[in-house]
Scaffold this motif. Structure first.
Motif, PDB file in Angstrom:
ATOM      1  N   PRO A 187       0.802  -1.237   0.000  1.00 42.75           N
ATOM      2  CA  PRO A 187       0.000   0.000   0.000  1.00 42.75           C
ATOM      3  C   PRO A 187       0.831   1.283   0.000  1.00 42.75           C
ATOM      4  CG  PRO A 187      -0.630  -1.494   1.799  1.00 42.75           C
ATOM      5  CD  PRO A 187       0.696  -1.949   1.285  1.00 42.75           C
ATOM      6  N   HIS A 188       2.159   1.168   0.030  1.00 45.63           N
ATOM      7  CA  HIS A 188       2.970   2.349   0.314  1.00 45.63           C
ATOM      8  C   HIS A 188       3.926   2.766  -0.804  1.00 45.63           C
ATOM      9  CE1 HIS A 188       1.343   1.913   4.282  1.00 45.63           C
ATOM     10  NE2 HIS A 188       1.907   0.729   4.436  1.00 45.63           N
ATOM     11  N   LEU A 189       3.951   2.037  -1.905  1.00 43.55           N
ATOM     12  CA  LEU A 189       4.866   2.373  -2.996  1.00 43.55           C
ATOM     13  C   LEU A 189       4.069   2.776  -4.233  1.00 43.55           C
ATOM     14  CD1 LEU A 189       7.601  -0.389  -2.588  1.00 43.55           C
ATOM     15  CD2 LEU A 189       7.568   1.938  -1.677  1.00 43.55           C
ATOM     16  N   PHE A 190       4.464   3.890  -4.817  1.00 41.94           N
ATOM     17  CA  PHE A 190       3.728   4.493  -5.924  1.00 41.94           C
ATOM     18  C   PHE A 190       4.699   4.913  -7.025  1.00 41.94           C
ATOM     19  CE2 PHE A 190       1.442   4.985  -2.036  1.00 41.94           C
ATOM     20  CZ  PHE A 190       0.096   4.897  -2.344  1.00 41.94           C
ATOM     21  N   TYR A 191       4.183   5.026  -8.241  1.00 44.43           N
ATOM     22  CA  TYR A 191       5.001   5.582  -9.314  1.00 44.43           C
ATOM     23  C   TYR A 191       4.336   6.856  -9.830  1.00 44.43           C
ATOM     24  CZ  TYR A 191       1.753   3.371 -12.667  1.00 44.43           C
ATOM     25  OH  TYR A 191       0.643   2.991 -13.380  1.00 44.43           O
ATOM     26  N   ALA A 192       5.170   7.753 -10.335  1.00 52.10           N
ATOM     27  CA  ALA A 192       4.691   9.065 -10.758  1.00 52.10           C
ATOM     28  C   ALA A 192       4.169   9.018 -12.191  1.00 52.10           C
ATOM     29  CB  ALA A 192       5.811  10.089 -10.645  1.00 52.10           C
ATOM     30  N   THR A 193       3.049   9.677 -12.413  1.00 55.24           N
ATOM     31  CA  THR A 193       2.495   9.854 -13.753  1.00 55.24           C
ATOM     32  C   THR A 193       2.209  11.341 -13.942  1.00 55.24           C
ATOM     33  OG1 THR A 193       0.139   9.706 -13.182  1.00 55.24           O
ATOM     34  CG2 THR A 193       1.342   7.627 -13.446  1.00 55.24           C
ATOM     35  N   GLY A 194       1.781  11.695 -15.137  1.00 54.15           N
ATOM     36  CA  GLY A 194       1.427  13.085 -15.384  1.00 54.15           C
ATOM     37  C   GLY A 194       0.222  13.539 -14.595  1.00 54.15           C
ATOM     38  N   ASP A 195      -0.545  12.569 -14.087  1.00 50.49           N
ATOM     39  CA  ASP A 195      -1.758  12.897 -13.333  1.00 50.49           C
ATOM     40  C   ASP A 195      -1.604  12.662 -11.834  1.00 50.49           C
ATOM     41  OD1 ASP A 195      -3.213  13.542 -15.676  1.00 50.49           O
ATOM     42  OD2 ASP A 195      -3.506  11.408 -16.069  1.00 50.49           O
ATOM     43  N   GLY A 196      -0.381  12.447 -11.377  1.00 54.65           N
ATOM     44  CA  GLY A 196      -0.170  12.210  -9.956  1.00 54.65           C
ATOM     45  C   GLY A 196       0.461  10.855  -9.703  1.00 54.65           C
ATOM     46  N   LEU A 197       0.281  10.339  -8.493  1.00 54.05           N
ATOM     47  CA  LEU A 197       0.883   9.068  -8.101  1.00 54.05           C
ATOM     48  C   LEU A 197      -0.101   7.923  -8.281  1.00 54.05           C
ATOM     49  CD1 LEU A 197       2.750  10.092  -4.809  1.00 54.05           C
ATOM     50  CD2 LEU A 197       3.641  10.020  -7.152  1.00 54.05           C
ATOM     51  N   GLU A 198       0.416   6.799  -8.791  1.00 58.98           N
ATOM     52  CA  GLU A 198      -0.383   5.591  -8.960  1.00 58.98           C
ATOM     53  C   GLU A 198       0.247   4.463  -8.149  1.00 58.98           C
ATOM     54  OE1 GLU A 198      -3.142   4.904 -10.553  1.00 58.98           O
ATOM     55  OE2 GLU A 198      -3.463   6.878 -11.447  1.00 58.98           O
ATOM     56  N   PRO A 199      -0.568   3.654  -7.462  1.00 55.70           N
ATOM     57  CA  PRO A 199      -0.007   2.521  -6.712  1.00 55.70           C
ATOM     58  C   PRO A 199       0.693   1.531  -7.635  1.00 55.70           C
ATOM     59  CG  PRO A 199      -2.285   2.953  -6.083  1.00 55.70           C
ATOM     60  CD  PRO A 199      -2.019   3.762  -7.302  1.00 55.70           C
ATOM     61  N   ILE A 200       1.819   1.020  -7.202  1.00 56.43           N
ATOM     62  CA  ILE A 200       2.554   0.036  -7.997  1.00 56.43           C
ATOM     63  C   ILE A 200       1.865  -1.319  -7.961  1.00 56.43           C
ATOM     64  CG2 ILE A 200       4.702  -1.310  -8.056  1.00 56.43           C
ATOM     65  CD1 ILE A 200       6.199   1.229  -7.330  1.00 56.43           C
ATOM     66  N   TRP A 201       1.318  -1.679  -6.811  1.00 59.38           N
ATOM     67  CA  TRP A 201       0.688  -2.994  -6.694  1.00 59.38           C
ATOM     68  C   TRP A 201      -0.637  -2.999  -7.443  1.00 59.38           C
ATOM     69  CZ3 TRP A 201       2.424  -7.557  -5.861  1.00 59.38           C
ATOM     70  CH2 TRP A 201       1.547  -8.608  -5.559  1.00 59.38           C
ATOM     71  N   ALA A 202      -0.766  -3.893  -8.421  1.00 56.10           N
ATOM     72  CA  ALA A 202      -1.904  -3.869  -9.342  1.00 56.10           C
ATOM     73  C   ALA A 202      -3.235  -4.023  -8.627  1.00 56.10           C
ATOM     74  CB  ALA A 202      -1.744  -4.968 -10.392  1.00 56.10           C
ATOM     75  N   THR A 203      -3.308  -4.939  -7.635  1.00 52.92           N
ATOM     76  CA  THR A 203      -4.565  -5.164  -6.929  1.00 52.92           C
ATOM     77  C   THR A 203      -5.024  -3.895  -6.247  1.00 52.92           C
ATOM     78  OG1 THR A 203      -3.988  -7.468  -6.553  1.00 52.92           O
ATOM     79  CG2 THR A 203      -5.713  -6.537  -5.157  1.00 52.92           C
ATOM     80  N   MET A 204      -4.054  -3.157  -5.687  1.00 53.87           N
ATOM     81  CA  MET A 204      -4.415  -1.922  -5.011  1.00 53.87           C
ATOM     82  C   MET A 204      -4.949  -0.902  -6.005  1.00 53.87           C
ATOM     83  SD  MET A 204      -2.171   0.482  -2.500  1.00 53.87           S
ATOM     84  CE  MET A 204      -2.924   1.920  -1.750  1.00 53.87           C
ATOM     85  N   ARG A 205      -4.387  -0.869  -7.211  1.00 53.06           N
ATOM     86  CA  ARG A 205      -4.883   0.064  -8.210  1.00 53.06           C
ATOM     87  C   ARG A 205      -6.338  -0.236  -8.532  1.00 53.06           C
ATOM     88  NH1 ARG A 205      -0.128  -0.910 -10.945  1.00 53.06           N
ATOM     89  NH2 ARG A 205      -1.169  -1.823 -12.742  1.00 53.06           N
ATOM     90  N   ARG A 206      -6.670  -1.533  -8.667  1.00 52.72           N
ATOM     91  CA  ARG A 206      -8.054  -1.895  -8.967  1.00 52.72           C
ATOM     92  C   ARG A 206      -8.971  -1.516  -7.813  1.00 52.72           C
ATOM     93  NH1 ARG A 206      -5.475  -6.477 -11.309  1.00 52.72           N
ATOM     94  NH2 ARG A 206      -5.785  -7.715  -9.436  1.00 52.72           N
ATOM     95  N   ASP A 207      -8.495  -1.737  -6.568  1.00 51.38           N
ATOM     96  CA  ASP A 207      -9.312  -1.393  -5.410  1.00 51.38           C
ATOM     97  C   ASP A 207      -9.606   0.104  -5.372  1.00 51.38           C
ATOM     98  OD1 ASP A 207      -9.255  -4.011  -4.709  1.00 51.38           O
ATOM     99  OD2 ASP A 207      -7.748  -3.796  -3.121  1.00 51.38           O
ATOM    100  N   LEU A 208      -8.594   0.918  -5.682  1.00 54.71           N
ATOM    101  CA  LEU A 208      -8.787   2.360  -5.655  1.00 54.71           C
ATOM    102  C   LEU A 208      -9.768   2.802  -6.733  1.00 54.71           C
ATOM    103  CD1 LEU A 208      -5.168   3.656  -5.001  1.00 54.71           C
ATOM    104  CD2 LEU A 208      -7.075   3.612  -3.407  1.00 54.71           C
ATOM    105  N   LEU A 209      -9.697   2.144  -7.901  1.00 51.01           N
ATOM    106  CA  LEU A 209     -10.626   2.491  -8.965  1.00 51.01           C
ATOM    107  C   LEU A 209     -12.063   2.173  -8.560  1.00 51.01           C
ATOM    108  CD1 LEU A 209      -8.639   1.272 -12.104  1.00 51.01           C
ATOM    109  CD2 LEU A 209      -9.168   3.634 -11.486  1.00 51.01           C
TER     110      LEU A 209
END
Length: 212
Positions: A187-209
């Protein structure tokens, strides 16, 4: 000092038994399918390890294969783990684990790690966020996973400054592979995009969506 035949043979003798058996059987470099990976025969080891001055930046490791500008290595501790790193990278902290044992890697046909997930960039800055302000031990585990050299005296200040830049120009998809064995850091590692930070862990990205 460039490695000698004797130095290479000494490193080989300290690798695991499965690799030594394989090396004794092959008579030429082995191409791993269409991946571009070449696993070296004994006759190629000296040339490849000399060309890339492996002993100068990765002492105690033997370069056993190559895929473009990425090298594949065994350590001299005999545990059989196979590592990869960009050629000329600073040192052991930049090694990625390709396989937990050479024997299993051999059985897989020298399979390479999965490609980046769709939508995840090859290169991006990695940030740390959402670690509790008293989570020094957790931040120390993140330091080890990311291979950084943060000073222990700075950790509490860094926790108070979250989110903060942890690694510039990292490979977030390789960090994700490491998170397989470190669920507490997902839950604590993110990568930078043009729109802000995105979680690196794929499951967490889906949960946030889903939450959004």
């Amino acid at each position: 000092m460039p490695p000698t035949v004797e130095m290479i043979e000494q490193l080989v003798s300290r690798t695991d038994a499965a690799y030594q058996r394989w090396l004794a059987e092959v008579t030429g470099d082995v191409a791993a399918g269409a991946t571009g990976l070449s696993v070296f025969c004994r006759e190629s080891l000296l040339e490849r390890n000399t060309t890339y001055a492996v002993s100068e930046w990765l002492a105690g490791y033997l370069m056993i294969g190559q895929e473009g500008d990425r090298g594949y290595f065994l350590g001299g501790d005999g545990d059989g783990r196979v590592f990869s790193s960009d050629l000329g990278a600073p040192g052991p902290a930049d090694l990625d684990v390709v396989a937990p044992a050479f024997e299993g890697w051999l059985r897989s046909g020298f399979a390479l790690p999965a490609e980046p997930e769709p939508g995840m960039p090859l290169i991006a800055d990695v940030h740390v966020d959402r670690i509790p302000v008293d989570g020094v031990a957790l931040l120390m585990r993140a330091r080890k996973l990311l291979g950084t050299d943060w000073r222990a005296a700075d950790l509490r200040r860094m926790l108070a400054a979250q989110p903060f830049l942890a690694v510039r120009s990292a490979r977030p998809w390789r960090v994700r592979d490491k998170l397989e064995a470190a669920p507490e850091l997902r839950p604590h590692l993110f990568y930078a995009t043009g729109d802000g930070l995105e979680p690196i862990w794929a499951t967490m990205r889906r949960d946030l969506l889903v939450e959004d």
